[in-house]
Motif scaffolding. Structure first.
Motif, PDB file in Angstrom:
ATOM      1  N   ILE A 121       0.878  -1.165   0.000  1.00  0.00           N
ATOM      2  CA  ILE A 121       0.000   0.000   0.000  1.00  0.00           C
ATOM      3  C   ILE A 121       0.915   1.214   0.000  1.00  0.00           C
ATOM      4  O   ILE A 121       1.768   1.357   0.877  1.00  0.00           O
ATOM      5  N   ILE A 122       0.769   2.031  -1.009  1.00  0.00           N
ATOM      6  CA  ILE A 122       1.471   3.315  -1.086  1.00  0.00           C
ATOM      7  C   ILE A 122       0.414   4.322  -1.496  1.00  0.00           C
ATOM      8  O   ILE A 122      -0.122   4.254  -2.601  1.00  0.00           O
ATOM      9  N   ASP A 123       0.097   5.224  -0.593  1.00  0.00           N
ATOM     10  CA  ASP A 123      -1.041   6.111  -0.831  1.00  0.00           C
ATOM     11  C   ASP A 123      -0.962   7.290   0.128  1.00  0.00           C
ATOM     12  O   ASP A 123      -0.067   7.353   0.971  1.00  0.00           O
ATOM     13  N   VAL A 124      -1.894   8.184  -0.005  1.00  0.00           N
ATOM     14  CA  VAL A 124      -2.076   9.248   0.978  1.00  0.00           C
ATOM     15  C   VAL A 124      -3.354   8.946   1.751  1.00  0.00           C
ATOM     16  O   VAL A 124      -4.263   8.284   1.240  1.00  0.00           O
ATOM     17  N   HIS A 125      -3.407   9.408   2.965  1.00  0.00           N
ATOM     18  CA  HIS A 125      -4.584   9.183   3.801  1.00  0.00           C
ATOM     19  C   HIS A 125      -5.778   9.893   3.165  1.00  0.00           C
ATOM     20  O   HIS A 125      -5.663  11.046   2.748  1.00  0.00           O
ATOM     21  N   PRO A 126      -6.932   9.232   3.086  1.00  0.00           N
ATOM     22  CA  PRO A 126      -8.081   9.834   2.397  1.00  0.00           C
ATOM     23  C   PRO A 126      -8.626  11.102   3.058  1.00  0.00           C
ATOM     24  O   PRO A 126      -9.136  11.978   2.368  1.00  0.00           O
ATOM     25  N   ARG A 127      -8.502  11.220   4.372  1.00  0.00           N
ATOM     26  CA  ARG A 127      -9.011  12.416   5.052  1.00  0.00           C
ATOM     27  C   ARG A 127      -7.917  13.382   5.468  1.00  0.00           C
ATOM     28  O   ARG A 127      -8.206  14.511   5.850  1.00  0.00           O
ATOM     29  N   HIS A 128      -6.691  12.931   5.409  1.00  0.00           N
ATOM     30  CA  HIS A 128      -5.557  13.769   5.807  1.00  0.00           C
ATOM     31  C   HIS A 128      -4.484  13.678   4.724  1.00  0.00           C
ATOM     32  O   HIS A 128      -3.516  12.925   4.855  1.00  0.00           O
ATOM     33  N   PRO A 129      -4.640  14.410   3.639  1.00  0.00           N
ATOM     34  CA  PRO A 129      -3.734  14.256   2.495  1.00  0.00           C
ATOM     35  C   PRO A 129      -2.281  14.621   2.785  1.00  0.00           C
ATOM     36  O   PRO A 129      -1.407  14.314   1.985  1.00  0.00           O
ATOM     37  N   GLN A 130      -2.024  15.222   3.926  1.00  0.00           N
ATOM     38  CA  GLN A 130      -0.636  15.525   4.281  1.00  0.00           C
ATOM     39  C   GLN A 130       0.080  14.294   4.849  1.00  0.00           C
ATOM     40  O   GLN A 130       1.281  14.327   5.082  1.00  0.00           O
ATOM     41  N   VAL A 131      -0.665  13.194   5.042  1.00  0.00           N
ATOM     42  CA  VAL A 131      -0.095  11.961   5.582  1.00  0.00           C
ATOM     43  C   VAL A 131       0.087  10.952   4.451  1.00  0.00           C
ATOM     44  O   VAL A 131      -0.876  10.551   3.800  1.00  0.00           O
ATOM     45  N   SER A 132       1.326  10.562   4.215  1.00  0.00           N
ATOM     46  CA  SER A 132       1.631   9.537   3.217  1.00  0.00           C
ATOM     47  C   SER A 132       1.754   8.193   3.916  1.00  0.00           C
ATOM     48  O   SER A 132       2.264   8.109   5.034  1.00  0.00           O
ATOM     49  N   ILE A 133       1.304   7.137   3.242  1.00  0.00           N
ATOM     50  CA  ILE A 133       1.287   5.799   3.834  1.00  0.00           C
ATOM     51  C   ILE A 133       2.059   4.839   2.935  1.00  0.00           C
ATOM     52  O   ILE A 133       1.866   4.827   1.719  1.00  0.00           O
ATOM     53  N   ALA A 134       2.907   4.038   3.552  1.00  0.00           N
ATOM     54  CA  ALA A 134       3.572   2.923   2.871  1.00  0.00           C
ATOM     55  C   ALA A 134       3.527   1.754   3.844  1.00  0.00           C
ATOM     56  O   ALA A 134       4.074   1.831   4.938  1.00  0.00           O
ATOM     57  N   ALA A 135       2.838   0.696   3.467  1.00  0.00           N
ATOM     58  CA  ALA A 135       2.648  -0.432   4.384  1.00  0.00           C
ATOM     59  C   ALA A 135       2.462  -1.722   3.593  1.00  0.00           C
ATOM     60  O   ALA A 135       2.338  -1.708   2.377  1.00  0.00           O
ATOM     61  N   GLY A 136       2.415  -2.822   4.329  1.00  0.00           N
ATOM     62  CA  GLY A 136       2.140  -4.116   3.726  1.00  0.00           C
ATOM     63  C   GLY A 136       3.357  -4.793   3.130  1.00  0.00           C
ATOM     64  O   GLY A 136       3.229  -5.705   2.319  1.00  0.00           O
ATOM     65  N   PHE A 137       4.532  -4.364   3.544  1.00  0.00           N
ATOM     66  CA  PHE A 137       5.758  -4.960   3.019  1.00  0.00           C
ATOM     67  C   PHE A 137       6.057  -6.250   3.770  1.00  0.00           C
ATOM     68  O   PHE A 137       5.925  -6.331   4.968  1.00  0.00           O
ATOM     69  N   SER A 138       6.459  -7.233   3.054  1.00  0.00           N
ATOM     70  CA  SER A 138       6.853  -8.497   3.665  1.00  0.00           C
ATOM     71  C   SER A 138       8.371  -8.595   3.587  1.00  0.00           C
ATOM     72  O   SER A 138       9.049  -7.581   3.443  1.00  0.00           O
ATOM     73  N   GLY A 139       8.885  -9.781   3.619  1.00  0.00           N
ATOM     74  CA  GLY A 139      10.328  -9.978   3.592  1.00  0.00           C
ATOM     75  C   GLY A 139      11.008  -9.427   2.358  1.00  0.00           C
ATOM     76  O   GLY A 139      12.181  -9.090   2.390  1.00  0.00           O
ATOM     77  N   HIS A 140      10.297  -9.301   1.264  1.00  0.00           N
ATOM     78  CA  HIS A 140      10.909  -8.790   0.036  1.00  0.00           C
ATOM     79  C   HIS A 140      10.792  -7.273  -0.093  1.00  0.00           C
ATOM     80  O   HIS A 140      11.309  -6.691  -1.033  1.00  0.00           O
TER      81      HIS A 140
END
Length: 63
Positions: A8-27
C-alpha cells in the motif's frame, strides 16, 4: 502483508498531508529506495513521479 500481496502506497483519504507505505513483507527491503522516492514526491509535491494506482489503499474498500 496485504491480501493481494501488493504494497500500500497512498495518501490518507481524510488527511492528504499523511503519506502511507505499508504491507511490506520480507521482500519489501528490495523496493525501499523507490518507495522512499515515491513517499518524498507525495510529501513534497502531492503527486507521485511513478504510477502508483496498483498500490492504492482504496482497492480494499467495498465497491
Amino acid at each position: 502483508m496485504t491480501p493481494d500481496k501488493h504494497f500500500i502506497i497512498d495518501v490518507h483519504p481524510r488527511h492528504p498531508q499523511v503519506s502511507i507505505a505499508a504491507g511490506f513483507s520480507g521482500h519489501g527491503f528490495k523496493f525501499s529506495s523507490v518507495v522512499g522516492e515515491i513517499l518524498f514526491d507525495l510529501a513534497m509535491t502531492k503527486n507521485a513521479s511513478s504510477d502508483i494506482a496498483l498500490f492504492s489503499a482504496s482497492r480494499f474498500r467495498p465497491q
